[in-house]
Design a protein around this motif. Sequence first.
Motif, PDB file in Angstrom:
ATOM      1  N   UNK A  98       0.826  -1.196   0.000  1.00  0.00           N
ATOM      2  CA  UNK A  98       0.000   0.000   0.000  1.00  0.00           C
ATOM      3  C   UNK A  98       0.866   1.254   0.000  1.00  0.00           C
ATOM      4  N   UNK A  99       0.518   2.245  -0.804  1.00  0.00           N
ATOM      5  CA  UNK A  99       1.274   3.502  -0.776  1.00  0.00           C
ATOM      6  C   UNK A  99       1.120   4.179   0.578  1.00  0.00           C
ATOM      7  N   UNK A 100       2.161   4.814   1.084  1.00  0.00           N
ATOM      8  CA  UNK A 100       2.086   5.388   2.440  1.00  0.00           C
ATOM      9  C   UNK A 100       1.109   6.546   2.541  1.00  0.00           C
ATOM     10  N   UNK A 101       0.925   7.293   1.457  1.00  0.00           N
ATOM     11  CA  UNK A 101       0.009   8.437   1.467  1.00  0.00           C
ATOM     12  C   UNK A 101      -1.127   8.151   0.482  1.00  0.00           C
ATOM     13  N   UNK A 102      -2.305   7.980   1.009  1.00  0.00           N
ATOM     14  CA  UNK A 102      -3.430   7.602   0.147  1.00  0.00           C
ATOM     15  C   UNK A 102      -4.751   8.033   0.770  1.00  0.00           C
ATOM     16  N   UNK A 103      -5.738   8.183  -0.079  1.00  0.00           N
ATOM     17  CA  UNK A 103      -7.115   8.418   0.349  1.00  0.00           C
ATOM     18  C   UNK A 103      -7.985   7.384  -0.353  1.00  0.00           C
ATOM     19  N   UNK A 104      -8.739   6.648   0.427  1.00  0.00           N
ATOM     20  CA  UNK A 104      -9.588   5.582  -0.095  1.00  0.00           C
ATOM     21  C   UNK A 104     -11.043   6.056  -0.068  1.00  0.00           C
ATOM     22  N   UNK A 105     -11.668   6.079  -1.232  1.00  0.00           N
ATOM     23  CA  UNK A 105     -13.067   6.504  -1.363  1.00  0.00           C
ATOM     24  C   UNK A 105     -13.931   5.280  -1.628  1.00  0.00           C
ATOM     25  N   UNK A 106     -15.041   5.192  -0.917  1.00  0.00           N
ATOM     26  CA  UNK A 106     -16.002   4.116  -1.149  1.00  0.00           C
ATOM     27  C   UNK A 106     -17.374   4.723  -1.433  1.00  0.00           C
ATOM     28  N   UNK A 107     -17.912   4.361  -2.582  1.00  0.00           N
ATOM     29  CA  UNK A 107     -19.232   4.832  -2.999  1.00  0.00           C
ATOM     30  C   UNK A 107     -20.200   3.645  -2.992  1.00  0.00           C
ATOM     31  N   UNK A 138     -24.065   6.810  -0.704  1.00  0.00           N
ATOM     32  CA  UNK A 138     -23.270   7.078   0.482  1.00  0.00           C
ATOM     33  C   UNK A 138     -21.813   7.150   0.075  1.00  0.00           C
ATOM     34  N   UNK A 139     -21.068   8.026   0.747  1.00  0.00           N
ATOM     35  CA  UNK A 139     -19.664   8.241   0.421  1.00  0.00           C
ATOM     36  C   UNK A 139     -18.860   8.159   1.709  1.00  0.00           C
ATOM     37  N   UNK A 140     -17.852   7.325   1.686  1.00  0.00           N
ATOM     38  CA  UNK A 140     -16.962   7.174   2.831  1.00  0.00           C
ATOM     39  C   UNK A 140     -15.534   7.360   2.354  1.00  0.00           C
ATOM     40  N   UNK A 141     -14.784   8.205   3.035  1.00  0.00           N
ATOM     41  CA  UNK A 141     -13.390   8.460   2.662  1.00  0.00           C
ATOM     42  C   UNK A 141     -12.491   8.280   3.874  1.00  0.00           C
ATOM     43  N   UNK A 142     -11.366   7.632   3.668  1.00  0.00           N
ATOM     44  CA  UNK A 142     -10.364   7.424   4.721  1.00  0.00           C
ATOM     45  C   UNK A 142      -9.026   7.940   4.224  1.00  0.00           C
ATOM     46  N   UNK A 143      -8.309   8.664   5.092  1.00  0.00           N
ATOM     47  CA  UNK A 143      -7.024   9.236   4.720  1.00  0.00           C
ATOM     48  C   UNK A 143      -5.907   8.566   5.520  1.00  0.00           C
ATOM     49  N   UNK A 144      -4.827   8.220   4.802  1.00  0.00           N
ATOM     50  CA  UNK A 144      -3.641   7.623   5.413  1.00  0.00           C
ATOM     51  C   UNK A 144      -2.440   8.506   5.066  1.00  0.00           C
ATOM     52  N   UNK A 145      -1.666   8.875   6.075  1.00  0.00           N
ATOM     53  CA  UNK A 145      -0.452   9.662   5.879  1.00  0.00           C
ATOM     54  C   UNK A 145       0.713   8.943   6.549  1.00  0.00           C
TER      55      UNK A 145
END
Length: 203
Positions: A98-107, A138-145
Amino acid sequence: MTYFPSSRARASRFAWRPLATVCLTAALAFADSVGASAQTLDGALRNKDLTMVVEIDGPVPGFTKDELAAYVCQQMAASHATSWHFVPTSTGSTAGDQPPNRIVWRFKQLPFAGGGVRYIGPAMSKARAFFGVGRAVSIDAKIFLNDQFEATTFDQATIRGGADDPGLAAVIQKVMKSIVANAFAYESPDDRRPVAFSPSKTG
């Protein structure tokens, strides 16, 4: 008439007090751990030229998966919440890769609120296009840094779909601004001052 509770009632009432205390203590400990995670971020990171990988899960009407990924990146940049560079990817990352910096969007498309009413007329897809009827999603977003989970944001909206849908653009930008604000809620572990968050520029 004066009422005196029975010994069983008094025992039941007092028995809940230790359990309530334990639950409250656990909740406070969890809140502190979440806050500590957010406090480790430097607010200046929002203004750095950081490459952020964008992952998409779930369909949205009017888009292929690749088109949706590119569109979400465009709206994230349009929110002006950060100075990051967004890179779409059409494939989900596997564990350990997994890339260290990412945002995962779920629709997720929500069911229509028609219940048991029988629909008589043209195909629903044609009816929505003709009458401008929207679809709830519905929209769910998670941020990883730095490979660490920082924040998540959830929202719902009624959209028509497609790149020319202003409602879809608005909700993506809203979620983007919210998740950045949540991730950078505090400047540092030793300073609990909230990070100043500027509203997005539109147009």
